[in-house]
Structure formats: C-alpha cells, structure tokens
Design a protein around this motif. Structure first.
Motif, PDB file in Angstrom:
ATOM      1  N   SER A   2       7.646   5.631   0.571  1.00  0.00           N
ATOM      2  CA  SER A   2       7.082   5.257  -0.819  1.00  0.00           C
ATOM      3  C   SER A   2       7.897   5.151  -1.724  1.00  0.00           C
ATOM      4  CB  SER A   2       5.864   6.627  -1.311  1.00  0.00           C
ATOM      5  OG  SER A   2       5.378   6.734  -0.709  1.00  0.00           O
ATOM      6  N   GLN A   3       7.727   3.440  -2.367  1.00  0.00           N
ATOM      7  CA  GLN A   3       8.566   3.294  -2.939  1.00  0.00           C
ATOM      8  C   GLN A   3       8.324   2.804  -4.389  1.00  0.00           C
ATOM      9  OE1 GLN A   3      11.399   1.567  -2.921  1.00  0.00           O
ATOM     10  NE2 GLN A   3      11.108   2.253  -4.845  1.00  0.00           N
ATOM     11  N   ILE A   4       8.896   4.223  -5.375  1.00  0.00           N
ATOM     12  CA  ILE A   4       8.104   4.713  -6.170  1.00  0.00           C
ATOM     13  C   ILE A   4       8.694   4.120  -7.632  1.00  0.00           C
ATOM     14  CG2 ILE A   4       7.299   6.800  -7.688  1.00  0.00           C
ATOM     15  CD1 ILE A   4       7.931   8.185  -4.937  1.00  0.00           C
ATOM     16  N   PHE A   5       8.105   3.433  -9.047  1.00  0.00           N
ATOM     17  CA  PHE A   5       8.471   2.416  -9.684  1.00  0.00           C
ATOM     18  C   PHE A   5       7.830   3.377 -11.033  1.00  0.00           C
ATOM     19  CE2 PHE A   5       8.325  -0.839  -6.617  1.00  0.00           C
ATOM     20  CZ  PHE A   5       9.551  -1.295  -6.955  1.00  0.00           C
ATOM     21  N   GLY A  43       1.616  -5.243 -15.237  1.00  0.00           N
ATOM     22  CA  GLY A  43       2.747  -6.158 -15.212  1.00  0.00           C
ATOM     23  C   GLY A  43       3.232  -5.947 -13.421  1.00  0.00           C
ATOM     24  N   ILE A  44       3.257  -4.469 -13.264  1.00  0.00           N
ATOM     25  CA  ILE A  44       3.594  -4.569 -11.952  1.00  0.00           C
ATOM     26  C   ILE A  44       2.816  -4.594 -10.707  1.00  0.00           C
ATOM     27  CG2 ILE A  44       4.850  -2.665 -10.382  1.00  0.00           C
ATOM     28  CD1 ILE A  44       6.727  -2.053 -12.311  1.00  0.00           C
ATOM     29  N   LYS A  71       0.976  -1.482  -0.168  1.00  0.00           N
ATOM     30  CA  LYS A  71      -0.088   0.378   0.589  1.00  0.00           C
ATOM     31  C   LYS A  71       0.891   0.952   0.042  1.00  0.00           C
ATOM     32  CE  LYS A  71      -3.771  -2.202   1.976  1.00  0.00           C
ATOM     33  NZ  LYS A  71      -5.130  -2.558   4.022  1.00  0.00           N
ATOM     34  N   ASP A  72       2.329   1.313   0.470  1.00  0.00           N
ATOM     35  CA  ASP A  72       2.915   2.013   0.216  1.00  0.00           C
ATOM     36  C   ASP A  72       3.860   1.894  -1.243  1.00  0.00           C
ATOM     37  OD1 ASP A  72       3.928   4.856   1.407  1.00  0.00           O
ATOM     38  OD2 ASP A  72       5.593   3.466   2.891  1.00  0.00           O
ATOM     39  N   VAL A  73       3.053   1.696  -1.899  1.00  0.00           N
ATOM     40  CA  VAL A  73       4.233   1.340  -3.339  1.00  0.00           C
ATOM     41  C   VAL A  73       3.317   2.137  -4.310  1.00  0.00           C
ATOM     42  CG1 VAL A  73       4.034  -0.106  -5.318  1.00  0.00           C
ATOM     43  CG2 VAL A  73       4.933  -0.716  -2.813  1.00  0.00           C
ATOM     44  N   VAL A  74       3.960   2.886  -5.073  1.00  0.00           N
ATOM     45  CA  VAL A  74       3.605   3.783  -6.512  1.00  0.00           C
ATOM     46  C   VAL A  74       4.164   3.646  -8.119  1.00  0.00           C
ATOM     47  CG1 VAL A  74       2.641   6.412  -7.077  1.00  0.00           C
ATOM     48  CG2 VAL A  74       2.828   5.408  -4.724  1.00  0.00           C
ATOM     49  N   SER A 113      -0.633   2.015  -4.931  1.00  0.00           N
ATOM     50  CA  SER A 113      -1.420   3.339  -5.852  1.00  0.00           C
ATOM     51  C   SER A 113      -0.614   4.303  -7.251  1.00  0.00           C
ATOM     52  CB  SER A 113      -0.915   4.619  -5.220  1.00  0.00           C
ATOM     53  OG  SER A 113      -1.326   4.705  -3.388  1.00  0.00           O
ATOM     54  N   VAL A 114      -1.440   4.123  -8.179  1.00  0.00           N
ATOM     55  CA  VAL A 114      -1.074   4.863  -9.286  1.00  0.00           C
ATOM     56  C   VAL A 114      -1.089   6.438  -9.814  1.00  0.00           C
ATOM     57  CG1 VAL A 114      -1.319   3.849 -11.729  1.00  0.00           C
ATOM     58  CG2 VAL A 114      -1.462   1.726 -10.394  1.00  0.00           C
ATOM     59  N   GLY A 115      -0.262   6.563 -10.238  1.00  0.00           N
ATOM     60  CA  GLY A 115      -0.430   7.524 -10.691  1.00  0.00           C
ATOM     61  C   GLY A 115      -0.026   7.908 -11.977  1.00  0.00           C
TER      62      GLY A 115
END
Length: 208
Positions: free
Chosen positions: A124-127, A86-87, A69-72, A95-97
């Motif tokens: 937040s871990q952001i990809f 895929g992710i 939940k802390d992944v964006v 979450s998706v931005g």
C-alpha cells in the motif's frame, strides 16, 4: 535534512495568498485543496506503475496504469481534512483513513484521540496529510500509528514545514519521504511556524 520542496510558481503564488491575514476560510480551503493537488503531482512521481497492452485507433501499443485502489490517504484531524480532496481528485479510488491527534499546549506532546484506518498491506502506498509540520511530534505519532497497522510505504505531505519538524521526522522516521510547499524559517516559543500562516485548522473552519 531530507525534504522535497515543491517550489513551482503556481504553488508559490497560491501559498502567498493563503499566508495573508485577510484571506477568508472559503478561499483558504480552495487554495489548500489546489496546492495539495500540485504537491501530490510530485509526491506520486515514484508511485509504482504497471504495464498493459491497449488498442489505439491505429494499432496495439503498450500503456501504463497505477493501482490507485492500493493507495491510502490518511489526513491528521482536523486540518488534514482540507488536503484530502486534493489527492482524491488525482487518485479517486484511494482508501481514506483518519487519525485524530492534538498537541498538548503545555508539553507540546502528541496525544492520540481517534484512529480509523482501512486495511494496510506492505504494498500500500500511504500518504499522511498534515498541513503544518511544526514540531513534528504529531506527524511522527501518526506515522507510528500507520506502521503499527502494517503500513510500510509512507509519504508525508505537508503545506508548510519548519526545519525543526523536518529534523524530527528524519530522525524518528528516516524511511518516510517528505513533500512540502515551503520550508519556513523556524518555530517560535509556542511551537508555531514562522512566518507560517497561523493555525491551519482555525483558518479552515473559522474556529477563532
């Protein structure tokens, strides 16, 4: 150059099919999703885990979990959309931005036309997702936007990268980790990756 190339045999096999001219949009989309999942498996290797206590049928033991939940996930429009699922298959609570950027065909500068991001925390871990890391200007622009919104822990996930693009991201965003399926030879005079696979957005959405 600082870049992590995921050269698993399955990735190489699927990427070979994607590169071919006669691969249609349906198969192209499916392969992009599959390769993104395989790259994401490696790109999430460093993600923070938390210890917990669980009950197996036989005894109490330690277990581990990630706070997805802390992944964006932030795909760069348009082509980055093809990587998001895929992710999300691995991290369904992420979450998706969205960031909209296009590259001016004459100046090759990155122009922002849309940005909508969820709340970003320092943890937040952001990809950031960008299938083709060509000149690097679009990826750098997207990373700058993410940082302006408070993002700190950023990973750039790409399908194919050029040496020129990797150098640009390394220079402007040295704290960002890059994962790719292939480090290709070079850019041509129009800013396309060679051998590459053409325009990923056009091939995804059949716009040419």
């Amino acid at each position: 150059m600082k870049v992590n190339v995921v050269d698993h045999p399955l990735v190489k096999h699927k990427l070979t099919i994607m590169r071919q001219t006669d691969t249609g949009p349906k198969e192209f989309r499916e392969l992009l999703k599959e390769i993104t999942l395989l790259i994401a498996y490696e790109a999430t290797r460093h993600i923070e885990i938390f210890e917990t206590e669980i009950e197996t049928p036989l005894e109490t033991t330690k277990g581990y979990y990630i706070n997805d939940k802390d992944v964006v996930i932030v795909p760069i429009l348009r082509a980055g959309l093809g990587m998001a699922d895929g992710i999300l298959q691995l991290l369904p609570n992420a979450s998706v931005g969205h960031i909209g950027i296009y590259r001016d065909p004459k100046t090759l500068e990155a122009i922002e036309y849309y940005s909508k991001l969820p709340s970003l925390k320092q943890t937040s871990q952001i990809f950031v997702l960008d299938p083709m890391l060509a000149t690097g200007v679009s990826s750098v622009k997207a990373i700058e936007i993410v940082k302006e919104h408070g993002g700190k822990k950023i990973v750039l996930v790409t399908l194919i990268a050029s040496p020129e693009g990797v150098r640009v991201v390394n220079e402007h965003c040295p704290d960002v980790i890059i994962y790719t399926a292939s480090l290709d030879r070079k850019l041509n005079d129009k800013g396309y990756i060679l051998p590459g696979l053409g325009d990923a957005g056009d091939r995804l959405f059949r716009t040419k």
